[in-house]
Enzyme design. Structure first.
Site, mmCIF file in Angstrom:
data_model
loop_
_atom_site.group_PDB
_atom_site.id
_atom_site.type_symbol
_atom_site.label_atom_id
_atom_site.label_comp_id
_atom_site.label_asym_id
_atom_site.label_seq_id
_atom_site.Cartn_x
_atom_site.Cartn_y
_atom_site.Cartn_z
ATOM 1 N N ASP A 158 0.821 -1.209 0.000
ATOM 2 C CA ASP A 158 0.000 0.000 0.000
ATOM 3 C C ASP A 158 0.863 1.270 0.000
ATOM 4 O O ASP A 158 2.092 1.203 -0.086
ATOM 5 C CB ASP A 158 -0.944 -0.039 1.212
ATOM 6 C CG ASP A 158 -2.333 0.475 0.899
ATOM 7 O OD1 ASP A 158 -2.464 1.353 0.029
ATOM 8 O OD2 ASP A 158 -3.297 0.006 1.534
ATOM 9 N N GLU A 203 -1.119 1.838 -5.117
ATOM 10 C CA GLU A 203 -0.887 3.261 -4.839
ATOM 11 C C GLU A 203 -2.027 4.118 -5.373
ATOM 12 O O GLU A 203 -1.863 5.322 -5.568
ATOM 13 C CB GLU A 203 0.488 3.707 -5.336
ATOM 14 C CG GLU A 203 0.782 3.518 -6.801
ATOM 15 C CD GLU A 203 0.302 4.662 -7.671
ATOM 16 O OE1 GLU A 203 0.998 5.665 -7.800
ATOM 17 O OE2 GLU A 203 -0.789 4.526 -8.239
ATOM 18 N N TRP A 204 -3.180 3.491 -5.654
ATOM 19 C CA TRP A 204 -4.464 4.173 -5.871
ATOM 20 C C TRP A 204 -4.556 4.996 -7.145
ATOM 21 O O TRP A 204 -5.436 5.852 -7.285
ATOM 22 C CB TRP A 204 -4.841 5.081 -4.695
ATOM 23 C CG TRP A 204 -4.342 4.684 -3.365
ATOM 24 C CD1 TRP A 204 -4.436 3.455 -2.781
ATOM 25 C CD2 TRP A 204 -3.661 5.514 -2.421
ATOM 26 N NE1 TRP A 204 -3.869 3.460 -1.540
ATOM 27 C CE2 TRP A 204 -3.379 4.724 -1.285
ATOM 28 C CE3 TRP A 204 -3.280 6.858 -2.412
ATOM 29 C CZ2 TRP A 204 -2.732 5.212 -0.164
ATOM 30 C CZ3 TRP A 204 -2.627 7.360 -1.299
ATOM 31 C CH2 TRP A 204 -2.357 6.540 -0.193
ATOM 32 N N GLY A 205 -3.661 4.793 -8.094
ATOM 33 C CA GLY A 205 -3.735 5.558 -9.325
ATOM 34 C C GLY A 205 -3.055 6.906 -9.266
ATOM 35 O O GLY A 205 -3.230 7.738 -10.157
ATOM 36 N N ASP A 225 -9.792 3.741 -3.695
ATOM 37 C CA ASP A 225 -10.551 2.621 -3.141
ATOM 38 C C ASP A 225 -11.972 2.557 -3.683
ATOM 39 O O ASP A 225 -12.647 3.577 -3.846
ATOM 40 C CB ASP A 225 -10.638 2.752 -1.616
ATOM 41 C CG ASP A 225 -9.314 2.495 -0.929
ATOM 42 O OD1 ASP A 225 -8.307 2.258 -1.636
ATOM 43 O OD2 ASP A 225 -9.276 2.541 0.305
#
Length: 664
Positions: A158, A203-205, A225
Site C-alpha cells: 500500500d 498506490e491508488w492511481g 478505493d
C-alpha cells in the site's frame, strides 16, 4: 489519433484512448492470468483476526471457489502492532492471531491455497483512526525476508504515510516525488528473497502507475478505493479506460476488490460489477464475507462469483482487456467489448438507468456485423445467426453480457447469413448506418456472371436505383443510408452474390483552432507533441463558455450525423473518491439550435498528472455520438456549438477540453 477510415473505426473510438505501449514487465513468471482470491479488507476493514481468515479460506474450498481459480487468501491491514520486534522485524498481533502467521500460512497452504500478506510503502500502514502499525519504508529487505520466511505467496503493498516532504500524511495525492522508487525498492527486495511472491502494487492511481508499474509488479491499482455505493462502479470504470491497453499476461491494471456478497448491490448490480471487472482483466479478489461466525454469503452472490463463463473471460489466454467502445450518455447506456482467444468477442451493454430498459446492442459498436452464435450469459440463452443487433431487457443497473463467436467484421454482410435471395436477386436487411449520408461506399462481390454486367442497387434510405458495373466479380457504388439498423439494400442481378461490404464516408475533421470561442472558453497552445492531432485545445468549456463553427451544409433538413470528438480529460478523482468524484467530464454538441447531445467522457490522461508535461492534460482520446439537427441552418451552412450545456452544474462545472471533431 486515427479517425474513422472504415466501418470498424466506429467501434474503436474509446479503445484508441488506451493504445498499447507495453513496457518491460516484471518477469517473475507469476500472474500470467489475472490473480484471483479473497482479501479481508472490504468486509472486515482493518480488523481481521485468525478465525476470520481461516474460516473464509476454508469457505473458498468448501464453496467450490478454489476449484474455479480463486487461490490467494490475503490478510489486509490490521494484523501487526505499532512497533517492530527487538531484532527489527515485523510481527503479528498475538491477541488477534494467537497461532502466528507462519502457522496460519501453513493452514492456508494445506487447503491448497496461496498465502497473501499486506504491508505499506510508508512508515505506517493504512490504519486511520486505529492504533498505528509500522510500515515497511526503510525496512524493505528485512520485511521481504520475513514474508518469505513465513511462506508468503503474495504481497499487497500500500501507499499510506509515505510522503516525507509533507510530514507523512495518511494519504498524499500530490506528492513531491513519484511513488515509483519506493515500490521499486520492494520489488528488488522480493526478488532477492529467492521465493516466488506475486507482487500487487496499491498506490491508488497516483502518478498514473500504468506508465511505470508493469515493470515492477504483477498488478497495480489504477483507482482509489472502491466504496460501498453503486456510484463507485462508474468512477472506477472511467479511470480504467486509459489503462486498458496496458493489460497483458503477467501485468494487470487493478480496479480494486469486489463488493459482490457484501449486501451492498442488487443482484443485477452485482452481475454488472463482476462482469465488468472480469472482462477488464482486473484481478478478481473477493471482498465479501464468505463464511464466519456471523455471516454466510448469499447463494445468489455465490452463483455470480462462480459463473464459469465470466471467470473464463477474465482468465482467457489472450490476456487482452475489454474497453469502452461507445457511450450513449443521453440514453444511459455503455458498450464495452474486447477480444478473446479463438476469435471470439465478449461484449457488454450496461444500463446506468434506475429502471429496466429494452437494450439493443448494435454489433458494429463492438467491431462486428454478425455472429454465428451469441451466448447471453446472464439470461442463459444462446442465439444463432445474429445480424447487426441483439435485443434483450436489461434490469436497472444491470447489463447484457454476450460471448460472440463465428463473427464477421463490421460492414461485411455475407449473403448466406445476411441476405434473402429472390427471383430478381438478393435483399440485405438490417443494414447498419453510422450516420445519415449519401456517401457510403457499397462493394459487391459476385460469383459467375459475365464481365460488364450491371447490377441495379436500391437503398431504402433513398428509394432510388443506381447502376453498379461488375468487373472481375466486383462492383462498387455510392449509396445512401440512414443512421440506425433499419436500412435495406436490394441488388437486382442474375449472378450469385457472395457478400457486400458497406463503409461510411471518412468525414471532415475540424480542429479546435478553426472554432471561435465565447464566454469562459479559451484557446490553449499545448506542449509540442501533445494535444494531437492539432497541437492545441480549447479549455474552460462551461455552461457559460464554448466554441462554435459554421460548416458546409450537405445534408437534408433534420439529418443526424455521427460526430467523433477528440477531447482531453484528466480530472482524476482522488480526494473526491468518497463524495462526488466520477473521473468524467461532460461535453455537448448542438447543431443549429437543436437540443444538445451530451457525452460524459472518461479519463483520457495516459501520463503522470503530477510530473509529466501538461500533467496528463495533453493526452487526447476520441469518442463519438449521433448528433441531430444538421441540414437546418441558413445560407447553406450549419452552426455547430461545443459546450457543457446540460452538464451537472456544481459537480462538473467544467467540460472536457476540446481538441477537434470529425463530422461523418
Amino acid at each position: 489519433m486515427a479517425s474513422i477510415l472504415s466501418w470498424m473505426l466506429a467501434v474503436a473510438a474509446l479503445t484508441r484512448a488506451a493504445p498499447s505501449r507495453l513496457v518491460k514487465r516484471l518477469d517473475n513468471g507469476l500472474g500470467l492470468t489475472p490473480p484471483m482470491g479473497w482479501d479481508s479488507y472490504n468486509h472486515y476493514s482493518c480488523s481481521p483476526n485468525q478465525s476470520i481468515i481461516e474460516s473464509n479460506a476454508k469457505a473458498m474450498v468448501d464453496f467450490g471457489l478454489a476449484d474455479l481459480g480463486y487461490h490467494y487468501v490475503v490478510t489486509d491491514c490490521g494484523w501487526t502492532v505499532p512497533e517492530r520486534t527487538a531484532n527489527g522485524t515485523l510481527t503479528w498481533n498475538a491477541t488477534l492471531f494467537p497461532g502466528g502467521f507462519p502457522a496460519m500460512g501453513e493452514y492456508i497452504h494445506d487447503l491448497g491455497l496461496g498465502f497473501g500478506v499486506y504491508s505499506d510503502a510508508g512508515v505506517q500502514m493504512c490504519m486511520t483512526g486505529l492504533p498505528n502499525q509500522t510500515g515497511s519504508l526503510y525496512h524493505e529487505q528485512t520485511d521481504a525476508d520475513t514474508f518469505a520466511a513465513w511462506g508468503a505467496d503474495l504481497l499487497k503493498y500500500d501507499n499510506c504515510y509515505s510522503s516525507q516532504a509533507h510530514g507523512y500524511p495518511d494519504a498524499d495525492y500530490n506528492p513531491v516525488v513519484s511513488p515509483q522508487p519506493r515500490f521499486e525498492t520492494m520489488r528488488d527486495a522480493l526478488n532477492a528473497t529467492g521465493r516466488e511472491i506475486l507482487y500487487q502494487i496499491c498506490e491508488w492511481g497516483v502518478d498514473f502507475p500504468s506508465a511505470w508499474a508493469p515493470a515492477l509488479g504483477n498488478s497495480w491499482r489504477i483507482t482509489n478505493d472502491i466504496i460501498p455505493d453503486w456510484r463507485t462502479v462508474f468512477r472506477q470504470l472511467n479511470q480504467f479506460v486509459p489503462s486498458a491497453g496496458d493489460a497483458a499476461p503477467g501485468r494487470w491494471p487493478d480496479l480494486d476488490m469486489l463488493e459482490v456478497g457484501n449486501d451492498i448491490f442488487t443482484e443485477p448490480e452485482e452481475q454488472t460489477h463482476f462482469s465488468l471487472w472480469a472482462i477488464a482483466k482486473s484481478p478478481l479478489v473477493l471482498g465479501g464475507a464468505l463464511n464466519d461466525t456471523l455471516t454466510t454469503i448469499k447463494q445468489s452472490s455465490l452463483s455470480i462469483l462462480s459463473n464459469e463463463d465470466v471467470i473464463g473471460y477474465n482468465q482467457d489466454s489472450l490476456g487482452k482487456a475489454a474497453n469502452l467502445t461507445r457511450r450513449y450518455t443521453d440514453a444511459g447506456l455503455d458498450v464495452w467489448a474486447g477480444p478473446l482467444s479463438g476469435g471470439r468477442t465478449v461484449a457488454a451493454l450496461l444500463n446506468w438507468n434506475n429502471e429496466t430498459v429494452t437494450g439493443t446492442l448494435n454489433l458494429p459498436d463492438v467491431g462486428l456485423q454478425s455472429a454465428g452464435t451469441a451466448k447471453d450469459v446472464w439470461n442463459n440463452t444462446t442465439a444463432t445467426n445474429v445480424v447487426t443487433s441483439y435485443v434483450a431487457p436489461i434490469a436497472a443497473h444491470g447489463l447484457l453480457l454476450l460471448e460472440l463467436g463465428d463473427t464477421t467484421p463490421a460492414g461485411t454482410y455475407p449473403a448466406e447469413r445476411c441476405g434473402r435471395t429472390h427471383s430478381q436477386g438478393v435483399t440485405f436487411s438490417r443494414v447498419y448506418g453510422l450516420t445519415d449520408s449519401a456517401a457510403y461506399t457499397l462493394s459487391i462481390r459476385t460469383e459467375g456472371g459475365d464481365g460488364g454486367e450491371e447490377i441495379m442497387v436500391t437503398s431504402s434510405a433513398s428509394g432510388k436505383a443506381t447502376k453498379a458495373k461488375v468487373s472481375d466479380g466486383s462492383a462498387t457504388v455510392a449509396i445512401t443510408l440512414s443512421a440506425g439498423s433499419n436500412n435495406t439494400i436490394t441488388l437486382q442481378t442474375a449472378s450469385r452474390v457472395s457478400f457486400i461490404k458497406v463503409a461510411p464516408p471518412r468525414g471532415t475533421f475540424y480542429p479546435s483552432t478553426a472554432f471561435a470561442v465565447s464566454g469562459t472558453a479559451a484557446h490553449y497552445n499545448c506542449t509540442p507533441g501533445l494535444c494531437a492531432p492539432v497541437g492545441s485545445k480549447i479549455t474552460d468549456v462551461t455552461q457559460n463558455g464554448g466554441a462554435s463553427i459554421s460548416v458546409p451544409q450537405n445534408s437534408s433538413p433534420g439529418s443526424s450525423r455521427y460526430v467523433e470528438i477528440t477531447y482531453i480529460n484528466n480530472d482524476v478523482a482522488l480526494s473526491t473518491s468518497w463524495t462526488t468524484g466520477t473521473n468524467s467530464r461532460n461535453i455537448t454538441v448542438a447543431v443549429n439550435g437543436a437540443t444538445p447531445a451530451r457525452l460524459e467522457v472518461p479519463l483520457s490522461g495516459r501520463s503522470s498528472e503530477l510530473f509529466s508535461p501538461m500533467n496528463g492534460w495533453g493526452d487526447p482520446a476520441t469518442l463519438g455520438m449521433l448528433v441531430h439537427g444538421f441540414g437546418s441552418g441558413g445560407d447553406g451552412e450549419d452552426m455547430v456549438v461545443v459546450s457543457n450545456a446540460n452538464g451537472d452544474a456544481g459537480v462538473q462545472p467544467y467540460g472536457a477540453d476540446f481538441v477537434g471533431l470529425r463530422i461523418i
